[in-house]
Design a protein around this motif. Structure first.
Motif, PDB file in Angstrom:
ATOM      1  N   PRO A   1       0.827  -1.213   0.000  1.00  0.00           N
ATOM      2  CA  PRO A   1       0.000   0.000   0.000  1.00  0.00           C
ATOM      3  C   PRO A   1       0.860   1.261   0.000  1.00  0.00           C
ATOM      4  CG  PRO A   1       0.052  -0.974   2.181  1.00  0.00           C
ATOM      5  CD  PRO A   1       0.734  -1.948   1.261  1.00  0.00           C
ATOM      6  N   ARG A   2       0.313   2.314  -0.553  1.00  0.00           N
ATOM      7  CA  ARG A   2       1.053   3.564  -0.634  1.00  0.00           C
ATOM      8  C   ARG A   2       0.295   4.688   0.062  1.00  0.00           C
ATOM      9  NH1 ARG A   2       2.480   3.639  -7.118  1.00  0.00           N
ATOM     10  NH2 ARG A   2       3.604   1.643  -7.226  1.00  0.00           N
ATOM     11  N   GLY A   3       0.995   5.754   0.337  1.00  0.00           N
ATOM     12  CA  GLY A   3       0.385   6.987   0.804  1.00  0.00           C
ATOM     13  C   GLY A   3      -0.545   6.799   1.976  1.00  0.00           C
ATOM     14  N   PHE A   4      -1.753   7.333   1.815  1.00  0.00           N
ATOM     15  CA  PHE A   4      -2.727   7.314   2.898  1.00  0.00           C
ATOM     16  C   PHE A   4      -3.046   5.893   3.347  1.00  0.00           C
ATOM     17  CE2 PHE A   4      -7.147   6.807   4.218  1.00  0.00           C
ATOM     18  CZ  PHE A   4      -7.166   7.616   5.347  1.00  0.00           C
ATOM     19  N   THR A   5      -3.217   4.961   2.399  1.00  0.00           N
ATOM     20  CA  THR A   5      -3.572   3.587   2.763  1.00  0.00           C
ATOM     21  C   THR A   5      -2.495   2.971   3.647  1.00  0.00           C
ATOM     22  OG1 THR A   5      -4.747   3.342   0.666  1.00  0.00           O
ATOM     23  CG2 THR A   5      -4.238   1.325   1.863  1.00  0.00           C
ATOM     24  N   ARG A   6      -1.235   3.252   3.343  1.00  0.00           N
ATOM     25  CA  ARG A   6      -0.142   2.720   4.158  1.00  0.00           C
ATOM     26  C   ARG A   6      -0.150   3.332   5.558  1.00  0.00           C
ATOM     27  NH1 ARG A   6       6.310   2.694   2.511  1.00  0.00           N
ATOM     28  NH2 ARG A   6       7.054   1.675   4.417  1.00  0.00           N
ATOM     29  N   ARG A   7      -0.308   4.637   5.621  1.00  0.00           N
ATOM     30  CA  ARG A   7      -0.331   5.310   6.926  1.00  0.00           C
ATOM     31  C   ARG A   7      -1.534   4.866   7.742  1.00  0.00           C
ATOM     32  NH1 ARG A   7       0.805   9.619   3.477  1.00  0.00           N
ATOM     33  NH2 ARG A   7      -1.315  10.456   3.736  1.00  0.00           N
ATOM     34  N   TYR A   8      -2.667   4.744   7.079  1.00  0.00           N
ATOM     35  CA  TYR A   8      -3.891   4.316   7.767  1.00  0.00           C
ATOM     36  C   TYR A   8      -3.733   2.894   8.296  1.00  0.00           C
ATOM     37  CZ  TYR A   8      -8.958   3.816   8.509  1.00  0.00           C
ATOM     38  OH  TYR A   8     -10.195   3.623   9.058  1.00  0.00           O
ATOM     39  N   GLY A   9      -3.156   2.008   7.485  1.00  0.00           N
ATOM     40  CA  GLY A   9      -2.921   0.635   7.929  1.00  0.00           C
ATOM     41  C   GLY A   9      -1.997   0.575   9.130  1.00  0.00           C
ATOM     42  N   ASN A  10      -0.954   1.390   9.127  1.00  0.00           N
ATOM     43  CA  ASN A  10      -0.030   1.427  10.267  1.00  0.00           C
ATOM     44  C   ASN A  10      -0.737   1.923  11.522  1.00  0.00           C
ATOM     45  OD1 ASN A  10       2.049   0.519   8.649  1.00  0.00           O
ATOM     46  ND2 ASN A  10       2.875   2.559   8.250  1.00  0.00           N
ATOM     47  N   SER A  11      -1.612   2.910  11.340  1.00  0.00           N
ATOM     48  CA  SER A  11      -2.364   3.432  12.481  1.00  0.00           C
ATOM     49  C   SER A  11      -3.300   2.373  13.054  1.00  0.00           C
ATOM     50  CB  SER A  11      -3.163   4.665  12.044  1.00  0.00           C
ATOM     51  OG  SER A  11      -4.006   5.120  13.075  1.00  0.00           O
ATOM     52  N   ILE A  12      -3.963   1.629  12.180  1.00  0.00           N
ATOM     53  CA  ILE A  12      -4.857   0.555  12.632  1.00  0.00           C
ATOM     54  C   ILE A  12      -4.071  -0.516  13.369  1.00  0.00           C
ATOM     55  CG2 ILE A  12      -6.399  -1.302  11.877  1.00  0.00           C
ATOM     56  CD1 ILE A  12      -7.167   0.540   9.512  1.00  0.00           C
ATOM     57  N   ALA A  13      -2.900  -0.895  12.826  1.00  0.00           N
ATOM     58  CA  ALA A  13      -2.067  -1.921  13.456  1.00  0.00           C
ATOM     59  C   ALA A  13      -1.692  -1.511  14.874  1.00  0.00           C
ATOM     60  CB  ALA A  13      -0.817  -2.170  12.618  1.00  0.00           C
ATOM     61  N   ALA A  14      -1.395  -0.233  15.060  1.00  0.00           N
ATOM     62  CA  ALA A  14      -1.036   0.254  16.388  1.00  0.00           C
ATOM     63  C   ALA A  14      -2.222   0.202  17.341  1.00  0.00           C
ATOM     64  CB  ALA A  14      -0.496   1.682  16.294  1.00  0.00           C
ATOM     65  N   ARG A  15      -3.439   0.383  16.816  1.00  0.00           N
ATOM     66  CA  ARG A  15      -4.627   0.407  17.665  1.00  0.00           C
ATOM     67  C   ARG A  15      -5.179  -0.986  17.969  1.00  0.00           C
ATOM     68  NH1 ARG A  15      -6.283   4.769  14.238  1.00  0.00           N
ATOM     69  NH2 ARG A  15      -8.073   3.606  13.453  1.00  0.00           N
ATOM     70  N   ILE A  16      -4.734  -1.993  17.230  1.00  0.00           N
ATOM     71  CA  ILE A  16      -5.206  -3.360  17.503  1.00  0.00           C
ATOM     72  C   ILE A  16      -4.877  -3.756  18.930  1.00  0.00           C
ATOM     73  CG2 ILE A  16      -4.807  -5.794  16.966  1.00  0.00           C
ATOM     74  CD1 ILE A  16      -4.589  -5.019  14.026  1.00  0.00           C
ATOM     75  N   GLY A  17      -3.667  -3.440  19.365  1.00  0.00           N
ATOM     76  CA  GLY A  17      -3.274  -3.755  20.737  1.00  0.00           C
ATOM     77  C   GLY A  17      -4.134  -3.041  21.760  1.00  0.00           C
ATOM     78  N   VAL A  18      -4.537  -1.813  21.470  1.00  0.00           N
ATOM     79  CA  VAL A  18      -5.411  -1.055  22.367  1.00  0.00           C
ATOM     80  C   VAL A  18      -6.770  -1.746  22.487  1.00  0.00           C
ATOM     81  CG1 VAL A  18      -6.564   1.149  22.737  1.00  0.00           C
ATOM     82  CG2 VAL A  18      -4.245   1.108  21.799  1.00  0.00           C
ATOM     83  N   VAL A  19      -7.306  -2.195  21.348  1.00  0.00           N
ATOM     84  CA  VAL A  19      -8.589  -2.914  21.358  1.00  0.00           C
ATOM     85  C   VAL A  19      -8.507  -4.145  22.248  1.00  0.00           C
ATOM     86  CG1 VAL A  19     -10.210  -4.235  19.942  1.00  0.00           C
ATOM     87  CG2 VAL A  19      -9.274  -2.079  19.078  1.00  0.00           C
ATOM     88  N   GLN A  20      -7.404  -4.877  22.143  1.00  0.00           N
ATOM     89  CA  GLN A  20      -7.241  -6.092  22.942  1.00  0.00           C
ATOM     90  C   GLN A  20      -7.056  -5.761  24.422  1.00  0.00           C
ATOM     91  OE1 GLN A  20      -3.936  -8.562  21.758  1.00  0.00           O
ATOM     92  NE2 GLN A  20      -4.694 -10.330  22.879  1.00  0.00           N
ATOM     93  N   ARG A  21      -6.191  -4.805  24.741  1.00  0.00           N
ATOM     94  CA  ARG A  21      -5.907  -4.478  26.138  1.00  0.00           C
ATOM     95  C   ARG A  21      -7.126  -3.896  26.847  1.00  0.00           C
ATOM     96  NH1 ARG A  21      -1.232  -2.459  23.804  1.00  0.00           N
ATOM     97  NH2 ARG A  21      -1.993  -0.315  23.983  1.00  0.00           N
ATOM     98  N   GLU A  22      -7.893  -3.075  26.151  1.00  0.00           N
ATOM     99  CA  GLU A  22      -9.038  -2.427  26.778  1.00  0.00           C
ATOM    100  C   GLU A  22     -10.319  -3.254  26.686  1.00  0.00           C
ATOM    101  OE1 GLU A  22      -9.491   1.575  25.450  1.00  0.00           O
ATOM    102  OE2 GLU A  22      -7.469   2.161  26.064  1.00  0.00           O
TER     103      GLU A  22
END
Length: 234
Positions: A206-227
């Protein structure tokens, strides 16, 4: 006589409209009840791909054969209140309306996963108040008749993950050459990033926005699990 004839036709129209409404209500109830147990075989979005000549690839898999991070990625990207709301996230709807009014770029609208599932299974893509009204009706029904696990299972199997590609199993096979049971956190996030615009975004490189958005989602997956934001799926 003419006036009496008009009243007669008026009564007939009312009766026909009433019968049509009853047929719709009971028919939709039966259909939602059926899909509580049976995978939806076809959708109007799929029909659109067939008409366009894209063909269709889909592979239904139960929720317990999809990596849990995929559901967490969907919650992180689309609907952080999925486990607690009754089908509608009114705060998100208000926020989306405010951003739209201000002309800002909306990363996701006010639609919950339940609303998107209702739209994907029973209706067609696109807006309009009539379709939104039907979407609300089917959202209420699936929230009443299906458990949250079933809503997520149907969503992850019916959502478009690429041109002519439906469900995360078909998406994982297309992008990563393996099934949805073996996705990494990054791969789950990539598919979640594709979901809002599956015909314009790619899960591979993925490029541009899709890549950044995917990285942001990946970082939030752990938050979903922990909370415990995915508690209703465990």
């Amino acid at each position: 006589m003419a006036a009496a004839g008009k009243r007669s036709w008026g009564r007939r129209l009312i009766v026909w409209a009433g019968k049509a409404l009853l047929i719709f209500v009971f028919g939709s109830l039966l259909l939602v009840a059926l899909f509580r147990f049976v995978p939806p075989p076809f959708t109007l979005t799929m029909a659109g791909d067939l008409v366009s000549g894209h063909g269709i690839t889909k592979h239904w898999v139960p929720l317990d054969r999809i990596d849990p991070d995929m559901a967490r990625a969907a919650i992180a990207a689309e609907d952080s209140s999925f486990c607690t709301h009754g089908g509608f996230d009114y705060d998100s709807i208000a926020a989306a309306m405010y951003r739209n009014a201000k002309g800002g770029k909306v990363l996701r609208g006010g639609s919950t996963i339940s609303q998107q599932t209702a739209k994907n299974v029973f209706l067609w893509q696109g807006g309009g108040y009539f379709r939104k009204g039907l979407e609300a009706w089917f959202t209420v029904l699936i929230e009443l008749i299906w458990p949250k696990k079933r809503i997520m299972e149907v969503y992850l199997n019916v959502a478009e993950t690429g041109i002519g590609t439906y469900g995360v199993e078909a998406g994982a096979q297309r992008y990563f050459r393996h099934g949805a049971a073996n996705m990494t956190r990054a791969e789950a996030a990539r598919i979640a990033a594709v979901l809002p615009l599956p015909k314009k975004r790619a899960g591979v490189a993925p490029r541009g926005f899709t890549r950044r958005y995917g990285n942001s989602i990946a970082a939030r997956i752990g938050v979903v699990q922990r909370e415990g934001l995915d508690a209703c799926l465990r």
